[in-house]
Design an enzyme around this catalytic site. Structure first.
Site, PDB file in Angstrom:
ATOM      1  N   THR A   1      -1.605   2.587  -8.146  1.00 54.46           N
ATOM      2  CA  THR A   1      -2.734   3.044  -8.655  1.00 54.46           C
ATOM      3  C   THR A   1      -2.161   4.423  -9.784  1.00 54.46           C
ATOM      4  O   THR A   1      -2.573   4.410 -10.942  1.00 54.46           O
ATOM      5  CB  THR A   1      -3.760   3.893  -7.719  1.00 54.46           C
ATOM      6  OG1 THR A   1      -3.979   2.834  -6.741  1.00 54.46           O
ATOM      7  CG2 THR A   1      -4.877   4.561  -8.367  1.00 54.46           C
TER       8      THR A   1
ATOM      9  N   SER B   1       0.965  -1.347  -0.037  1.00 51.80           N
ATOM     10  CA  SER B   1      -0.052  -0.021  -0.095  1.00 51.80           C
ATOM     11  C   SER B   1       0.893   1.210   0.096  1.00 51.80           C
ATOM     12  O   SER B   1       1.813   1.523   0.850  1.00 51.80           O
ATOM     13  CB  SER B   1      -0.887  -0.053   1.446  1.00 51.80           C
ATOM     14  OG  SER B   1      -1.670   0.987   1.336  1.00 51.80           O
ATOM     15  N   GLY B   2       0.549   2.055  -0.856  1.00 49.72           N
ATOM     16  CA  GLY B   2       1.192   3.429  -0.970  1.00 49.72           C
ATOM     17  C   GLY B   2       2.593   3.327  -1.926  1.00 49.72           C
ATOM     18  O   GLY B   2       3.413   4.205  -2.081  1.00 49.72           O
TER      19      GLY B   2
ATOM     20  N   SER C   1      -5.496   5.813  -0.629  1.00 51.73           N
ATOM     21  CA  SER C   1      -5.545   4.268  -0.775  1.00 51.73           C
ATOM     22  C   SER C   1      -6.521   3.662  -1.285  1.00 51.73           C
ATOM     23  O   SER C   1      -7.659   3.892  -0.977  1.00 51.73           O
ATOM     24  CB  SER C   1      -5.118   3.697   0.627  1.00 51.73           C
ATOM     25  OG  SER C   1      -5.026   2.157   0.617  1.00 51.73           O
TER      26      SER C   1
HETATM   27  N1  LIG Z   1       5.250   8.164 -10.133  1.00 56.66           N
HETATM   28  C1  LIG Z   1       4.600   8.981  -9.149  1.00 56.66           C
HETATM   29  N2  LIG Z   1       5.128  10.294  -9.227  1.00 56.66           N
HETATM   30  C2  LIG Z   1       4.772  10.996  -8.057  1.00 56.66           C
HETATM   31  N3  LIG Z   1       3.966  10.559  -6.819  1.00 56.66           N
HETATM   32  C3  LIG Z   1       3.755   9.372  -7.141  1.00 56.66           C
HETATM   33  C4  LIG Z   1       4.088   8.578  -7.830  1.00 56.66           C
HETATM   34  N4  LIG Z   1       3.417   7.172  -7.544  1.00 56.66           N
HETATM   35  C5  LIG Z   1       2.900   7.333  -6.431  1.00 56.66           C
HETATM   36  N5  LIG Z   1       2.938   8.721  -5.993  1.00 56.66           N
HETATM   37  C6  LIG Z   1       2.431   9.039  -4.797  1.00 56.66           C
HETATM   38  O1  LIG Z   1       2.323   8.258  -3.812  1.00 56.66           O
HETATM   39  C7  LIG Z   1       0.919   8.038  -3.663  1.00 56.66           C
HETATM   40  C8  LIG Z   1       0.479   6.632  -3.417  1.00 56.66           C
HETATM   41  O2  LIG Z   1       0.412   6.266  -4.528  1.00 56.66           O
HETATM   42  P1  LIG Z   1      -0.598   4.917  -4.954  1.00 56.66           P
HETATM   43  O3  LIG Z   1      -2.081   5.457  -4.517  1.00 56.66           O
HETATM   44  O4  LIG Z   1      -0.455   4.690  -6.223  1.00 56.66           O
HETATM   45  O5  LIG Z   1      -0.343   3.762  -4.242  1.00 56.66           O
HETATM   46  P2  LIG Z   1      -0.887   2.404  -4.231  1.00 56.66           P
HETATM   47  O6  LIG Z   1       0.237   1.596  -4.406  1.00 56.66           O
HETATM   48  O7  LIG Z   1      -2.222   2.404  -5.266  1.00 56.66           O
HETATM   49  O8  LIG Z   1      -1.469   2.177  -2.705  1.00 56.66           O
HETATM   50  P3  LIG Z   1      -2.702   1.479  -2.306  1.00 56.66           P
HETATM   51  O9  LIG Z   1      -2.228  -0.204  -2.401  1.00 56.66           O
HETATM   52  O10 LIG Z   1      -3.048   1.897  -0.893  1.00 56.66           O
HETATM   53  O11 LIG Z   1      -3.784   1.751  -3.214  1.00 56.66           O
HETATM   54  C9  LIG Z   1       0.144   8.995  -4.388  1.00 56.66           C
HETATM   55  O12 LIG Z   1      -0.881   9.484  -4.052  1.00 56.66           O
HETATM   56  C10 LIG Z   1       1.080  10.042  -4.879  1.00 56.66           C
HETATM   57  O13 LIG Z   1       1.014  10.778  -3.965  1.00 56.66           O
HETATM   58 MG   LIG Z   2      -4.301   2.314  -4.947  1.00 56.59          MG
END
Ligand SMILES: Nc1ncnc2c1ncn2[C@@H]1O[C@H](COP(=O)(O)OP(=O)(O)OP(=O)(O)O)[C@@H](O)[C@H]1O
Ligand SMILES: [Mg+2]
Length: 1107
Positions: free
Chosen positions: A115, A110-111, A163
């Site tokens: 996404t 997560s994070g 998330s």
């Molecule tokens: N390529 C990127 N460039 C800049 N910021 C990013 C990037 N990828 C992720 N982030 C930052 O990290 C945060 C978390 O990313 P994301 O929501 O994609 O995580 P996740 O893997 O989908 O987590 P979860 O499993 O909780 O959904 C985003 O809200 C963004 O602020």
């Molecule tokens: Mg996500």
């Protein structure tokens, strides 16, 4: 032009190592150092072969611009620095060009950025695939489905501010050209417990906060909501706002996205009504109330909130109230209603809120799918993007974390299956020499969870379905019994447990050693959450709602469709859907993005090596590199390989007749690919290095270009030749026609020349003949002329002779005569000399006179009296005779002329003569009257019945009857009168009626006056004292004034024997009654054209202007 830096390989300007396969030496430290070095230089992507490792930068990097998209578009995977775009491009191109369905598997905790990565993949594909209004709309709808689902399905957790609290798998469908047609989204188990309760430091789903901060007052009022978060029990207060997140503007984005995706206004409204209802449900509170039968009953504390919910959702308040107070259980066709105590009422409320929200979420996904589904039924190519909730470990982990982590286990499993296990197995299957590489296979953990008999999920289901008292504890007990011996299961209570003394493991928990770490699960709530029970009374109350969306969300509430069978448990449903997902993924070509979280602080620039190391370990990345290094980067069945590269070798192009493997061998030998670069498997060729593959691809590309050139060349050659042949054929036809034409021309020329020559010869011959004939003729003529001359000469000579002879004879006669004359004259001279002269004179005179008269007889002029011709006088001495003769002749012919006249004519001429005497050379009008015959009776009084009265009044012979103008003495104006002249009288009568106005006896007419000019005015003066004179003299005008005056003169003369005085003067006096008026004629006025005008100038003067 600015110098552009063109990268042709990921080796160019590389920071650290772009592809971990090239890392030397390969160990955990170097691996992490390499990642750190790259991370510190903003290189967040690194490859392991074709797998992309993505480290969350937690800040926005300028590497996702449209220019970057263009840079990565249509480039080979290893050409540029590692990037998620390169992977997206590779996947899209192999989908489009090689017709292989693709899936992008994004994993990480997560994070870690899953996404975000999935959105980047989608936006890249959207940017590079086809364009056009329809395609753009599809793209826009696909992209805009994200904000909607994120608002409803994402929440702030301690690990991630955004998330994903649901699993999402999206199939993007393309047509054969690679244009997007639509998509299908599958969602996996929303973490609905969050709706009613959130762990500390976390939030509910974004949409609740967005609605309260972003909706207008009016809209909130409609939804019966208030802006204040603290008003709602379901909204955790400690972190209601998230740093850097603008809920209000996100709300607008979501509404806009909903509109783009195709939500109707009423649908959007319904969705928000449900959201509001869920939020308000949390505010319903219960209080205990003891009933008479000693049982506890719950009562709603404040019914206001309930009332508003019912108004919002169209539910009958009493029905909902009852559903919160009673529970009906159906057993053996009997309905038993039991009351709910306060705890049960809260449970029912929360269950309703969770169900309402999660069903709404599923409905949203279905609704989005309806909008984005492909409109055609043509075969589609599919690119699946999987973005599932990441592996997570919280302080308190419950059923949801268990499910989420199970899902991640499965994903890890599929990764292992496809990259590590499958790869190694394939080498063995294909008979490729291979040293096995050890890696951790998490199949055992998957088995612990999902095994149909002994798996945790199966145990849970068994407990849930079991009759008797079932609690979370009984479930744990069961687990302790069944799973105690499992390597990855830890519990304090299990038999002979290794963890009996492990105080970190509470009694109410069990722990699983996941591939990504140990997670301790609180067993509390497992049974309930797995059962996912909603009291039937509640679902029936919902179904009765007068709200189409809510009604549709609870189809089981329809009493007509009561199903006594238990619905499948949440766990089994999830297991089934994950199994379907895995099956689906296995049919597609996988592309991996492995997301790594650099720190736990959600902060940029921090690279927590321990944390990263942990992730690398459990993700098995090092093993992944090892397998890649030991193995081959690329494999392909011989047939496919030969088909793809056969054009690179003469022997295999265009057809290879032998077995495919032999063909590939020939091909590779011919291309001089080093032996260590490839291996021959049983059915596939294995290429060790991607570069070899790229080399092959480049050669193929070059060769295809050459072939295209060749085809073009041959086609152009063929086209030119065909054209040439056609031109040649045309030329022959034209030439033959031209030759025919020129021969015809030549023939015609020769023919005409022959004719010309012929005609010349004929002409020449003819001329020769003519000349001869002419010569002959001339000879004849000459002979004739000579003869004529001769005869002439002869004749003239003869004539001369005869003339001479005659002259001689005449001369003789003359001489003789003279001689005789001389003799006679000499003889008779003495007798004649005395009176011969007088006689000769008279004789000569007589002869001349005779001759004169005879000639005159012939020269006489005509008998017309006006003929002035007279012959000229021949002899002077006859001058007087000649004149006299002329006079006599004229008189004679005049007499002759007069003798022809009748008496009538005579009279006319007499009158004309009289007129001539009276007016000739006196009045200018006269000459014009000479030619006019005097008619007298111009008006035919006797014939015209109009004048019968007049005729009757006048019994005398009428000499003149004519219309005249009588000049008014007062003003000089003219009035028409009939002028009658009889033997004795002059009369004036009215022209129209014929009544006689004046009658004057001729004796009373003393004088007639008129001007000398060219006018018709005349005055008839009357004798003074006579009866007629009382009215005064007449001043008249007529065109026939000469005739009138003449006839008046003649008649007066014949009747009175007195000559009438005719005065011709340009100024005369006229007696008008008592006055004498002078009438004066003036020459020269042109006022009235050619008509003389009369005007009274004063009492004494009347002026007549004559033109
Ligand atoms: N390529 C990127 N460039 C800049 N910021 C990013 C990037 N990828 C992720 N982030 C930052 O990290 C945060 C978390 O990313 P994301 O929501 O994609 O995580 P996740 O893997 O989908 O987590 P979860 O499993 O909780 O959904 C985003 O809200 C963004 O602020
Ligand atoms: Mg996500």
């Amino acid at each position: 032009m600015a110098k552009m830096e063109v990268k042709t390989s990921l080796l160019d300007d590389m920071i650290g190592v772009g592809d971990m396969v090239l890392l030397e030496p390969l160990n955990e430290d170097s691996f992490i150092n390499n990642l750190k070095k790259r991370f510190d230089h903003n290189e967040v992507y690194t490859y392991i072969g074709s797998v992309v490792i993505s480290i969350n930068p937690y800040r926005s990097l300028p590497i996702y611009t449209p220019e970057k998209v263009e840079e990565y578009r249509n480039r080979n995977f290893y050409e540029l620095s590692p990037h998620i775009f390169a992977l997206s491009d590779e996947a899209y191109r192999s989908l489009r060009d090689q017709d292989k369905d693709q899936c992008i598997l994004i994993t990480g905790e997560s994070g870690a950025g899953k996404t975000e990565a999935s959105k980047l993949v989608m936006s890249y594909v959207a940017a590079v695939c086809g364009k056009g209004a329809e395609v753009n709309q599809v793209k826009e709808q696909l992209l805009q489905s994200n904000p909607v689902l994120e608002a409803f399905g994402n929440a702030k957790t301690v690990r991630n501010d955004n998330s994903s609290r649901f699993g999402k798998y999206m199939d993007i469908e393309f047509d054969f050209k690679g244009d997007p047609l639509g998509g299908v989204i599958s969602n996996y188990l929303l973490e609905k417990s969050r709706v009613v309760k959130q762990p500390r430091g976390e939030r509910n789903f974004h949409i609740f906060y967005q609605i309260l901060s972003g909706a207008s007052e009016e809209f909130l009022c409609k939804l019966k909501l208030e802006k204040d978060f603290s008003r709602y029990n379901y909204l955790g207060l400690d972190s209601a706002t998230v740093n850097g997140v603008d809920d209000a503007s996100n709300f607008r984005t979501v509404r806009n996205a909903m509109q783009i995706v195709g939500f109707m206004d009423h649908e959007t409204q319904s969705v928000f009504e449900v959201v509001a209802a869920v939020l308000k449900l949390g505010n319903i509170e219960f209080k205990p109330e003891s009933r008479a039968n000693g049982l506890d009953e719950s009562k709603i504390k404040d019914k206001n909130e309930l009332k508003e919910i019912c108004e919002l959702t169209g539910i009958d308040q009493s029905v909902l109230e009852r559903a919160f107070s009673f529970r009906t259980v159906e057993a053996k066709q009997e309905k038993v209603s039991t009351t709910l105590n306060v705890a049960q009422a809260y449970y029912a409320r929360d269950a309703l809120a969770k169900n309402l929200y999660s069903r709404l979420f599923s409905w949203l996904v279905t609704r989005i799918n309806e909008s984005i589904k492909a409109q055609t039924k043509v075969r589609k190519k599919v690119m699946g993007v999987l973005d599932i909730y990441g592996f997570e470990i919280f302080e308190d982990n419950s059923f949801e974390q268990f499910i989420i982590n199970y899902c991640n286990e499965k994903l890890q499993q599929i990764f292992i299956e496809l990259t590590l296990k499958e790869e190694q197995e394939e080498y063995i299957r294909e008979g490729i020499e291979w040293t096995h590489i050890e890696y951790f296979n998490n199949a055992i953990i998957c088995d612990l969870i999902e095994n149909n008999q002994t798996g945790i999920l199966a145990m849970l289901d068994e407990e849930c379905l079991r009759p008797g008292t079932v609690t979370d504890d009984t479930f744990l007990e069961k687990l302790n019994q069944v799973c105690a011996t499992h390597q990855h299961f830890e519990s304090r209570m299990s038999k002979c447990s290794r963890f009996l003394n492990d105080t970190s493991l509470p009694h109410s928990c069990f722990r699983i050693q996941h591939y990504a770490g140990k997670v301790m699960y609180q067993v509390e709530g497992f049974v309930d959450k797995n059962n996912d029970l909603l009291y039937r009374d509640l679902s029936q109350a919902m179904w009765k709602a007068n709200h189409s969306l809510i009604k549709a969300l609870f189809p089981e509430g329809n009493p007509a469709k009561i199903n006594l069978k238990r619905p499948p448990t949440a766990g089994s449903q999830f297991k089934a859907s994950v199994a379907t997902l895995m099956k689906n993924l296995q049919t597609k070509n996988p592309n991996y993005i492995r997301c790594i979280k650099p720190n736990d602080k959600k902060a940029a620039h921090i690279f927590n090596e321990a944390l990263v190391c942990h992730q690398i370990r459990y993700l098995g990345l090092l093993e992944n590199v090892r397998v890649r290094r030991a193995g081959y980067a690329f494999r392909q069945p011989y047939e496919a390989c030969l088909e793809r590269y056969k054009m690179l070798c003469k022997q295999t192009w265009p057809h290879w007749r032998g077995p495919a493997r032999a063909g590939v061998e020939v091909l590779f030998n011919e291309l001089g690919i080093p032996e260590e670069e490839f291996s021959f498997g049983r059915s596939k060729i294995f290429i060790r290095n991607p570069r070899t593959l790229f080399k092959l691809e480049d050669l193929r590309k070059q060769r295809l270009e050459d072939l295209a050139t060749l085809i073009g060349k041959i086609y152009r050659g063929w086209k030119c030749r065909t054209r040439f042949l056609l031109m040649k054929k045309c030329q022959i036809v034209i030439a033959s026609w031209y030759r025919r034409y020129s021969q015809q021309k030549k023939y015609q020329k020769i023919k005409s020349s022959a004719i010309t020559v012929q005609s010349y010869i004929r002409g020449w011959k003819a001329r020769k003949l003519l000349r001869e004939l002419k010569h002959l003729k001339r000879c004849n003529e000459a002979a004739t002329v000579i003869a004529a001359y001769w005869h002439g000469t002869q004749a003239r000579r003869e004539l001369r002779r005869l003339k001479d002879e005659a002259r001689n004879k005449h001369a003789v006669a003359v001489i003789w005569a003279f001689w005789l004359g001389y003799k006679v004259r000499r003889e008779y001279r003495k007798f004649f000399r005395a009176n011969a002269g007088r006689k000769i004179y008279e004789f000569t005179l007589q002869r001349l006179m005779q001759k004169y008269f005879l000639e005159m007889k012939n020269k006489m002029p005509s008998l017309s009296p006006i003929d002035k011709n007279w012959p000229a006088r021949p002899y002077l001495f006859l001058d007087s005779t000649h004149k006299e003769l002329k006079r006599i002749f004229h008189l004679w012919r005049c007499k002759k002329y007069r003798d022809q006249f009748t008496d009538q004519q005579k009279l006319i001429y007499e009158e004309k003569l009289e007129a001539s005497e009276l007016f000739k050379d006196k009045k200018a009008l006269y000459p014009a009257s000479v030619g006019q015959p005097f008619q007298g009776a111009y008006l035919e009084i006797s014939e015209n019945p109009k004048y019968k009265k007049l005729k009757d009044a006048v019994d005398e012979k009428i000499i003149i009857a004519e219309v005249v103008n009588k000049i008014n003495r007062a003003n000089g104006k003219a009035a028409s009168r009939i002028f009658l002249l009889t033997k004795n009288n002059v009369l004036l009568a009215d022209q129209k009626s014929g009544t006689i106005k004046s009658e004057v006896p001729l004796g009373d007419v003393t004088k007639v006056s008129m001007s000398s000019q060219n006018d018709g005015f005349f005055a008839v003066h009357l004798k003074e004292g006579s009866e007629a004179a009382s009215k005064g003299d007449f001043l008249l005008s007529s065109d026939h004034v000469i005739e009138m005056a003449t006839k008046l003169y003649r008649t007066t003369l014949s009747q009175t024997k007195q000559k009438l005085n005719i005065e011709i003067s340009d100024e005369f006096l006229v007696q008008f009654k008592q006055d004498k008026v002078c009438v004066k004629f003036i020459q020269g006025s042109q006022k009235n054209g050619n008509i003389p005008t009369c005007k009274r100038k004063n009492n004494r003067l009347l002026e007549v202007a004559i033109p």
